[in-house]
Design an enzyme around this catalytic site. Structure first.
Site, PDB file in Angstrom:
ATOM      1  N   ASP A  42     -13.994 -16.593  21.961  1.00  0.00           N
ATOM      2  CA  ASP A  42     -12.640 -17.124  21.825  1.00  0.00           C
ATOM      3  C   ASP A  42     -11.727 -15.944  21.521  1.00  0.00           C
ATOM      4  O   ASP A  42     -11.850 -15.318  20.471  1.00  0.00           O
ATOM      5  CB  ASP A  42     -12.580 -18.155  20.697  1.00  0.00           C
ATOM      6  CG  ASP A  42     -11.168 -18.688  20.478  1.00  0.00           C
ATOM      7  OD1 ASP A  42     -10.590 -19.224  21.438  1.00  0.00           O
ATOM      8  OD2 ASP A  42     -10.660 -18.557  19.349  1.00  0.00           O
TER       9      ASP A  42
ATOM     10  N   ASP B  31      -8.425 -14.292  20.409  1.00  0.00           N
ATOM     11  CA  ASP B  31      -7.293 -14.691  19.576  1.00  0.00           C
ATOM     12  C   ASP B  31      -6.435 -13.468  19.267  1.00  0.00           C
ATOM     13  O   ASP B  31      -6.348 -13.016  18.126  1.00  0.00           O
ATOM     14  CB  ASP B  31      -7.811 -15.342  18.288  1.00  0.00           C
ATOM     15  CG  ASP B  31      -6.704 -16.006  17.476  1.00  0.00           C
ATOM     16  OD1 ASP B  31      -5.544 -15.925  17.902  1.00  0.00           O
ATOM     17  OD2 ASP B  31      -7.009 -16.595  16.430  1.00  0.00           O
TER      18      ASP B  31
ATOM     19  N   GLY C   1     -10.137 -11.503  16.565  1.00  0.00           N
ATOM     20  CA  GLY C   1      -8.753 -11.147  16.276  1.00  0.00           C
ATOM     21  C   GLY C   1      -8.170 -11.942  15.135  1.00  0.00           C
ATOM     22  O   GLY C   1      -8.476 -11.714  13.971  1.00  0.00           O
ATOM     23  N   GLY C   2      -7.268 -12.868  15.454  1.00  0.00           N
ATOM     24  CA  GLY C   2      -6.543 -13.592  14.433  1.00  0.00           C
ATOM     25  C   GLY C   2      -5.282 -12.854  14.021  1.00  0.00           C
ATOM     26  O   GLY C   2      -4.974 -11.762  14.517  1.00  0.00           O
ATOM     27  N   TRP C   3      -4.537 -13.453  13.112  1.00  0.00           N
ATOM     28  CA  TRP C   3      -3.242 -12.891  12.708  1.00  0.00           C
ATOM     29  C   TRP C   3      -3.376 -11.468  12.185  1.00  0.00           C
ATOM     30  O   TRP C   3      -2.619 -10.574  12.571  1.00  0.00           O
ATOM     31  CB  TRP C   3      -2.620 -13.784  11.646  1.00  0.00           C
ATOM     32  CG  TRP C   3      -1.288 -13.325  11.146  1.00  0.00           C
ATOM     33  CD1 TRP C   3      -0.999 -12.804   9.923  1.00  0.00           C
ATOM     34  CD2 TRP C   3      -0.050 -13.365  11.872  1.00  0.00           C
ATOM     35  NE1 TRP C   3       0.338 -12.513   9.823  1.00  0.00           N
ATOM     36  CE2 TRP C   3       0.951 -12.846  11.014  1.00  0.00           C
ATOM     37  CE3 TRP C   3       0.313 -13.774  13.151  1.00  0.00           C
ATOM     38  CZ2 TRP C   3       2.281 -12.727  11.392  1.00  0.00           C
ATOM     39  CZ3 TRP C   3       1.644 -13.661  13.533  1.00  0.00           C
ATOM     40  CH2 TRP C   3       2.616 -13.146  12.662  1.00  0.00           C
ATOM     41  N   THR C   4      -4.361 -11.213  11.334  1.00  0.00           N
ATOM     42  CA  THR C   4      -4.505  -9.898  10.713  1.00  0.00           C
ATOM     43  C   THR C   4      -5.338  -8.946  11.553  1.00  0.00           C
ATOM     44  O   THR C   4      -5.016  -7.764  11.675  1.00  0.00           O
ATOM     45  CB  THR C   4      -5.148 -10.041   9.316  1.00  0.00           C
ATOM     46  OG1 THR C   4      -4.352 -10.922   8.527  1.00  0.00           O
ATOM     47  CG2 THR C   4      -5.228  -8.698   8.616  1.00  0.00           C
TER      48      THR C   4
ATOM     49  N   TYR D 159       1.706 -25.887  15.700  1.00  0.00           N
ATOM     50  CA  TYR D 159       2.104 -25.873  14.294  1.00  0.00           C
ATOM     51  C   TYR D 159       2.783 -24.550  13.957  1.00  0.00           C
ATOM     52  O   TYR D 159       2.912 -23.668  14.821  1.00  0.00           O
ATOM     53  CB  TYR D 159       0.886 -26.088  13.391  1.00  0.00           C
ATOM     54  CG  TYR D 159      -0.343 -25.304  13.799  1.00  0.00           C
ATOM     55  CD1 TYR D 159      -0.521 -23.980  13.407  1.00  0.00           C
ATOM     56  CD2 TYR D 159      -1.329 -25.877  14.592  1.00  0.00           C
ATOM     57  CE1 TYR D 159      -1.631 -23.258  13.786  1.00  0.00           C
ATOM     58  CE2 TYR D 159      -2.450 -25.161  14.984  1.00  0.00           C
ATOM     59  CZ  TYR D 159      -2.605 -23.855  14.572  1.00  0.00           C
ATOM     60  OH  TYR D 159      -3.710 -23.139  14.963  1.00  0.00           O
ATOM     61  N   ASP D 160       3.228 -24.423  12.698  1.00  0.00           N
ATOM     62  CA  ASP D 160       3.983 -23.252  12.221  1.00  0.00           C
ATOM     63  C   ASP D 160       5.322 -23.115  12.929  1.00  0.00           C
ATOM     64  O   ASP D 160       5.841 -22.005  13.093  1.00  0.00           O
ATOM     65  CB  ASP D 160       3.177 -21.948  12.373  1.00  0.00           C
ATOM     66  CG  ASP D 160       2.007 -21.878  11.414  1.00  0.00           C
ATOM     67  OD1 ASP D 160       1.939 -22.712  10.492  1.00  0.00           O
ATOM     68  OD2 ASP D 160       1.143 -20.993  11.588  1.00  0.00           O
TER      69      ASP D 160
ATOM     70  N   ASP E 287     -36.395 -12.438   1.566  1.00  0.00           N
ATOM     71  CA  ASP E 287     -36.836 -11.623   2.701  1.00  0.00           C
ATOM     72  C   ASP E 287     -36.528 -12.278   4.045  1.00  0.00           C
ATOM     73  O   ASP E 287     -37.050 -11.871   5.080  1.00  0.00           O
ATOM     74  CB  ASP E 287     -38.328 -11.340   2.586  1.00  0.00           C
ATOM     75  CG  ASP E 287     -39.168 -12.617   2.526  1.00  0.00           C
ATOM     76  OD1 ASP E 287     -38.586 -13.711   2.339  1.00  0.00           O
ATOM     77  OD2 ASP E 287     -40.405 -12.514   2.641  1.00  0.00           O
ATOM     78  N   GLN E 288     -35.671 -13.288   4.039  1.00  0.00           N
ATOM     79  CA  GLN E 288     -35.323 -13.994   5.273  1.00  0.00           C
ATOM     80  C   GLN E 288     -34.498 -13.082   6.173  1.00  0.00           C
ATOM     81  O   GLN E 288     -33.568 -12.415   5.711  1.00  0.00           O
ATOM     82  CB  GLN E 288     -34.534 -15.250   4.915  1.00  0.00           C
ATOM     83  CG  GLN E 288     -34.272 -16.198   6.057  1.00  0.00           C
ATOM     84  CD  GLN E 288     -33.717 -17.516   5.548  1.00  0.00           C
ATOM     85  OE1 GLN E 288     -34.316 -18.158   4.678  1.00  0.00           O
ATOM     86  NE2 GLN E 288     -32.567 -17.897   6.065  1.00  0.00           N
TER      87      GLN E 288
ATOM     88  N   GLU F 193      -2.999 -12.038  18.634  1.00  0.00           N
ATOM     89  CA  GLU F 193      -1.694 -12.537  18.182  1.00  0.00           C
ATOM     90  C   GLU F 193      -0.729 -11.372  17.946  1.00  0.00           C
ATOM     91  O   GLU F 193      -0.747 -10.797  16.868  1.00  0.00           O
ATOM     92  CB  GLU F 193      -1.866 -13.350  16.903  1.00  0.00           C
ATOM     93  CG  GLU F 193      -2.791 -14.546  17.061  1.00  0.00           C
ATOM     94  CD  GLU F 193      -2.904 -15.386  15.795  1.00  0.00           C
ATOM     95  OE1 GLU F 193      -1.996 -15.338  14.939  1.00  0.00           O
ATOM     96  OE2 GLU F 193      -3.911 -16.081  15.649  1.00  0.00           O
TER      97      GLU F 193
ATOM     98  N   TRP G 222      -6.939 -26.325  13.128  1.00  0.00           N
ATOM     99  CA  TRP G 222      -6.933 -25.188  12.207  1.00  0.00           C
ATOM    100  C   TRP G 222      -6.591 -25.731  10.823  1.00  0.00           C
ATOM    101  O   TRP G 222      -5.499 -26.225  10.607  1.00  0.00           O
ATOM    102  CB  TRP G 222      -5.914 -24.118  12.608  1.00  0.00           C
ATOM    103  CG  TRP G 222      -5.952 -23.010  11.585  1.00  0.00           C
ATOM    104  CD1 TRP G 222      -5.252 -22.941  10.397  1.00  0.00           C
ATOM    105  CD2 TRP G 222      -6.785 -21.849  11.609  1.00  0.00           C
ATOM    106  NE1 TRP G 222      -5.597 -21.822   9.694  1.00  0.00           N
ATOM    107  CE2 TRP G 222      -6.535 -21.127  10.406  1.00  0.00           C
ATOM    108  CE3 TRP G 222      -7.725 -21.354  12.514  1.00  0.00           C
ATOM    109  CZ2 TRP G 222      -7.184 -19.923  10.110  1.00  0.00           C
ATOM    110  CZ3 TRP G 222      -8.360 -20.160  12.223  1.00  0.00           C
ATOM    111  CH2 TRP G 222      -8.095 -19.462  11.038  1.00  0.00           C
TER     112      TRP G 222
END
Length: 650
Positions: A405, A407, A351-354, A485-486, A324-325, A409, A629
Site C-alpha cells: 500500500d 502512502d 510512508g504516511g504523513w511523517t 476526512y480531515d 527463543d521464538q 503524502e 483510519w
C-alpha cells in the site's frame, strides 16, 4: 480486483403492521403518529440471519427517547445487537437507546442492526410497537392502499459483478417508506426512505439478469412491480467488482502502546471477520531510498513489528510467545490472525504523513525507483529481513503480507513540513507505480502467489492535479483509497465538518471539501468508481472557545484553538468521544455529518449512524468499498465497524 469477493444479498421483509401491546414508554417529543419503524432482513446463512430496525421520525421535533417492543416467531431469536440496549422475555424483545443516547432528529432516521438465529421458517417480527403505538405509524390498520408502481427503471452502471439501478419515485396516499429490488422475482435489495437508486452486487460476469422494483409504505402495503428490464453483466475485469465490498482497516504500529490496541482486539471485537484487508502502518524509507526496519533515531519500531513478546492473554491464538521464538511482535500476531481468518489480506503501507520524507528522492530516477521497490519487496514480501537467524524475515516465508500500500503524502504538493517536494513528483509517481507493478508481476511469476498494489490518495482536487496522472496510474492498482476526512480541523480558525459526504449549507470555507467533491474529482480525471474506496475516520477533530452562533450549535463559528486531546490537541478517538458528558449531539443529514457541542467545545466526528450513511452513500455511488483510519479508534465491541458492516450488507 484480485481479492476474493463476499456476495451480499438483501432480502427485505415486510414493513410491519402490528397491533399495540401493553407497554409503559418514556414520553417522546415527537408525536407517535409521525414515528414509524421499518424492519428489513439482510443476509441468511445456515441457521443465522441479520436484520435491521430503522426508526423514521417524520415530525418537526426530535424523538428524544424511544422504546421498541417486538415479538419473534417460534424458532427465531436475536443473538447480538448494536446501536440499542436489549431486554428479552421469551420471544418478546424490548429495545431502548444505548448508554450514549440516540435521539432521532426531526425528519431523520436511526438504524438498529442485529444478528439472529433461526431453525427454519419465518424470522420477521409478528408484532411491533414503538412507544406503545404500532410500528406502522398512525396509518396502521386503516391504511390499505398500496403505493403506485415505480416507473422508468433503468440500469445506470453495469460492471462484471454489479448492476446499479435507478427509477422514478412511486406515489402513496400516506407516504412511500422504501423500495425493494427484485431479481428474477426475488427481493435482493431494499432501500429505506426516498432513495430511488440501488446497487446489486455479487453477480456472475457475462450473465443476463432480470430486474424490477416495487414500493412499500409504512403499513406494509406493496405496489405492483415495475416493468422489468434485462441487463447483462460485463466480462471479468481486473478491477473491483461488487460495490462496497472492499473493507480496509488501517492497523497502526504504535497503537499497541498508549491506546493498548492489539492485533488480538481485531479478533475479539469481531472487526477481523468484517474486514477484507488490513493495512499495516507504516514502513519507512531511509535517506538513501530503501525500505528499512532498524530502530534509528525514532524512525522505526522493530520492537513493535517483530520483537515484542505477547503473553497468552494478549495473543490471537491464546498461546504466549517464548524467548527463543523466531518471530514475535505485531507481525507474528498478524500471521496468527490470518490463520484464524484466512479471507484476510494484509498489506504493508509505506510512508504516511511523517515517513513520506524521502519518497520524492526515492522516486527521482530509474535507478532509485528500482532500488526502493526492490528493497521493500525483499523485506516484506520475499522475507529477507536479517533479524531471524537462518529463517528468513517476516515476509512470504510466514505468509504475512499480501501486497504493498503506497502512502506518499503528497507527490507534488505540501505534506509534512520536512518532506521533500519536487515539480517532477507527478511524473515520478507514475513511474514508481509502474516499477512496483512490474516487480510484483515478476514476483508473482516466481512464487505463484498473487500480490496487490494499492494506494492512499488525497481528497483535495488541487493535490490530485499536482501529483497524479490519474488515467496512467489507475490500471496498475487493484484499488485506491480516497481520503474522506480531515476536511477541517484544529488548524482552522473556525469550526467545520471534518468528514461530510456533501457540501454543508453555510460552510464559509475558505476551502470547501466533501467526500462527493473528492470522489467526483478522481472520476472526472479518469478513475472508475469501482476502483475507489472511501476513507472514513474512527476519530474526531475539535475546537475550544466556540460560541453558539445563530443556530445555537457552534458549527461554522470562530474558535480560540484546538480542543484538548488525549494524545494530541484537536483530535480524539471515537471510543472516547462517545462517552463525553454534557454535550449535545447535532446532525446535518443532508451533508452526512455529525458533531458534539457543549457551549464551548465542539467535536466533529462520526458515530454509528453517520457511518451507516457513509456506507450507504458508497453503495449508491458504486464505489469499491470503504477504508477505516484507524481501527484502534473503535471501542472494545467494534461498534463502528459493526455499523459499517451492517450497512454494507444491506
Amino acid at each position: 480486483m484480485r481479492s476474493p469477493r463476499k456476495r451480499w444479498l438483501v432480502a427485505a421483509a415486510a414493513a410491519l403492521l402490528a397491533l399495540p401491546t401493553t407497554l409503559t414508554a418514556a414520553p417522546a417529543a415527537a408525536a407517535p403518529s409521525d414515528v414509524t419503524v421499518v424492519y428489513t432482513e439482510g443476509d441468511r446463512w445456515n441457521t443465522g440471519y441479520s436484520g435491521q430496525f430503522t426508526i423514521a421520525n417524520a415530525s418537526s421535533a426530535p424523538l428524544t427517547d424511544w422504546t421498541i417492543e417486538f415479538t419473534l416467531p417460534a424458532g427465531a431469536s436475536v443473538t447480538s445487537l448494536w446501536n440499542a440496549t436489549m431486554r428479552r422475555s421469551g420471544s418478546t424483545y424490548v429495545l431502548t437507546p444505548p448508554s450514549w443516547g440516540a435521539p432521532v432528529p426531526a425528519g431523520g432516521s436511526y438504524g438498529i442492526g442485529f444478528n439472529g438465529a433461526f431453525s427454519g421458517g419465518e424470522t420477521a417480527p409478528v408484532t411491533c410497537t414503538i412507544n406503545g403505538a404500532p410500528c406502522a405509524g398512525g396509518a396502521g390498520e386503516d391504511d390499505t392502499t398500496p403505493p403506485s408502481a415505480p416507473s422508468g427503471l433503468r440500469a445506470t452502471d453495469v460492471t462484471s459483478t454489479s448492476v446499479t439501478l435507478s427509477w422514478n419515485a412511486a406515489q402513496d396516499n400516506v407516504g412511500v417508506a422504501g423500495y425493494e429490488v427484485l431479481q428474477g422475482g426475488e427481493v435482493v435489495r431494499s432501500t429505506v426512505g426516498t432513495a430511488t437508486t440501488a446497487t446489486v452486487g455479487g453477480l456472475s460476469p457475462d450473465t443476463e439478469y432480470s430486474y424490477s422494483v416495487r414500493a412499500y409504505d409504512a403499513a406494509g402495503n406493496r405496489s405492483a412491480a415495475s416493468t422489468p428490464i434485462t441487463t447483462r453483466t460485463g466480462e471479468q475485469g481486473g478491477g473491483p467488482g461488487p460495490a462496497a465490498e472492499v473493507r480496509v482497516g488501517y492497523f497502526t504500529q504504535w497503537g499497541i502502546y498508549g491506546r493498548d490496541y492489539l492485533v488480538q482486539d481485531m479478533d475479539r471485537s469481531g472487526t477481523a471477520e468484517k474486514l477484507t484487508h488490513i493495512n499495516y502502518a507504516f514502513a519507512n524509507v531511509s535517506a538513501d531510498g530503501q525500505c528499512f526496519q532498524a530502530n534509528q533515531a525514532g524512525v522505526g519500531d522493530a520492537y513493535a513489528d517483530y520483537g515484542r513478546s505477547f503473553g497468552a492473554a494478549d495473543s490471537v491464538d491464546g498461546v504466549g510467545d517464548t524467548w527463543d521464538q523466531a518471530l514475535r511482535g505485531n507481525f507474528n500476531q498478524l500471521r496468527e490472525l490470518k490463520e484464524k481468518h484466512p479471507h484476510l489480506k494484509v498489506n504493508i503501507s509505506i510512508g504516511g504523513w511523517t515517513w513520506s520524507r524521502h519518497l520524492s528522492d526515492a522516486a527521482l530516477t530509474d535507478a532509485s525507483r528500482e532500488r526502493v521497490v526492490r528493497s521493500c519487496i525483499d523485506m516484506y514480501l520475499r522475507g529477507n529481513l536479517p533479524v531471524i537467524d537462518g529463517a528468513g524475515g517476516p515476509g512470504s516465508a510466514y505468509g504475512i503480507f499480501d501486497g504493498i500500500d503506497l502512502d506518499w503524502e503528497w507527490p507534488g504538493s505540501e505534506g509534512h513540513e520536512h518532506n521533500t517536494v519536487r515539480p517532477e513528483d507527478k511524473e515520478n509517481f507514475t513511474a514508481l507505480v509502474q516499477e512496483f507493478r512490474d516487480q510484483l508481476d515478476a514476483l508473482e511469476a516466481e512464487t505463484g502467489r498473487t500480490f496487490e498494489l494499492t494506494s492512499f490518495m488525497p481528497a483535495d482536487p488541487e493535490k490530485i492535479d499536482a501529483g497524479y496522472e490519474v488515467a496512467e496510474i489507475m490500471p496498475n492498482f487493484d484499488f485506491v483509497t480516497v481520503q474522506g476526512y480531515d476536511f477541517h480541523g484544529g488548524w482552522d480558525s473556525a469550526t467545520g465538518h471534518q468528514s461530510n459526504l456533501r457540501l454543508a449549507e453555510g460552510d464559509p470555507g475558505p476551502r470547501l471539501f466533501s467526500s462527493e467533491i473528492a470522489v467526483d474529482a478522481w472520476i472526472e480525471r479518469g478513475a472508475k468508481a469501482e476502483d475507489l474506496v472511501l476513507g472514513v475516520p474512527f476519530y474526531g477533530r475539535g475546537w475550544r472557545g466556540v460560541s453558539a452562533g445563530p443556530a445555537g450549535d457552534g458549527m461554522f463559528q470562530p474558535a480560540s484553538g484546538p480542543a484538548p486531546g488525549t494524545y494530541e490537541a484537536g483530535i480524539e478517538d471515537w471510543k472516547k468521544l462517545k462517552n463525553l458528558q454534557g454535550y449535545e449531539l447535532y446532525r446535518d443529514d443532508a451533508a452526512g455529518a455529525a458533531w458534539l457541542y457543549n457551549g464551548d467545545t465542539l467535536w466533529t466526528y462520526d458515530d454509528e449512524t453517520s457511518m451507516a450513511q457513509k456506507a450507504d452513500w458508497a453503495q449508491e455511488r458504486g464505489l469499491g468499498g470503504v477504508m477505516v483510519w484507524s481501527v484502534d479508534g473503535d471501542d472494545a465491541q467494534g461498534s463502528l465497524m459493526a455499523a459499517l458492516d451492517q450497512a454494507l450488507d444491506n
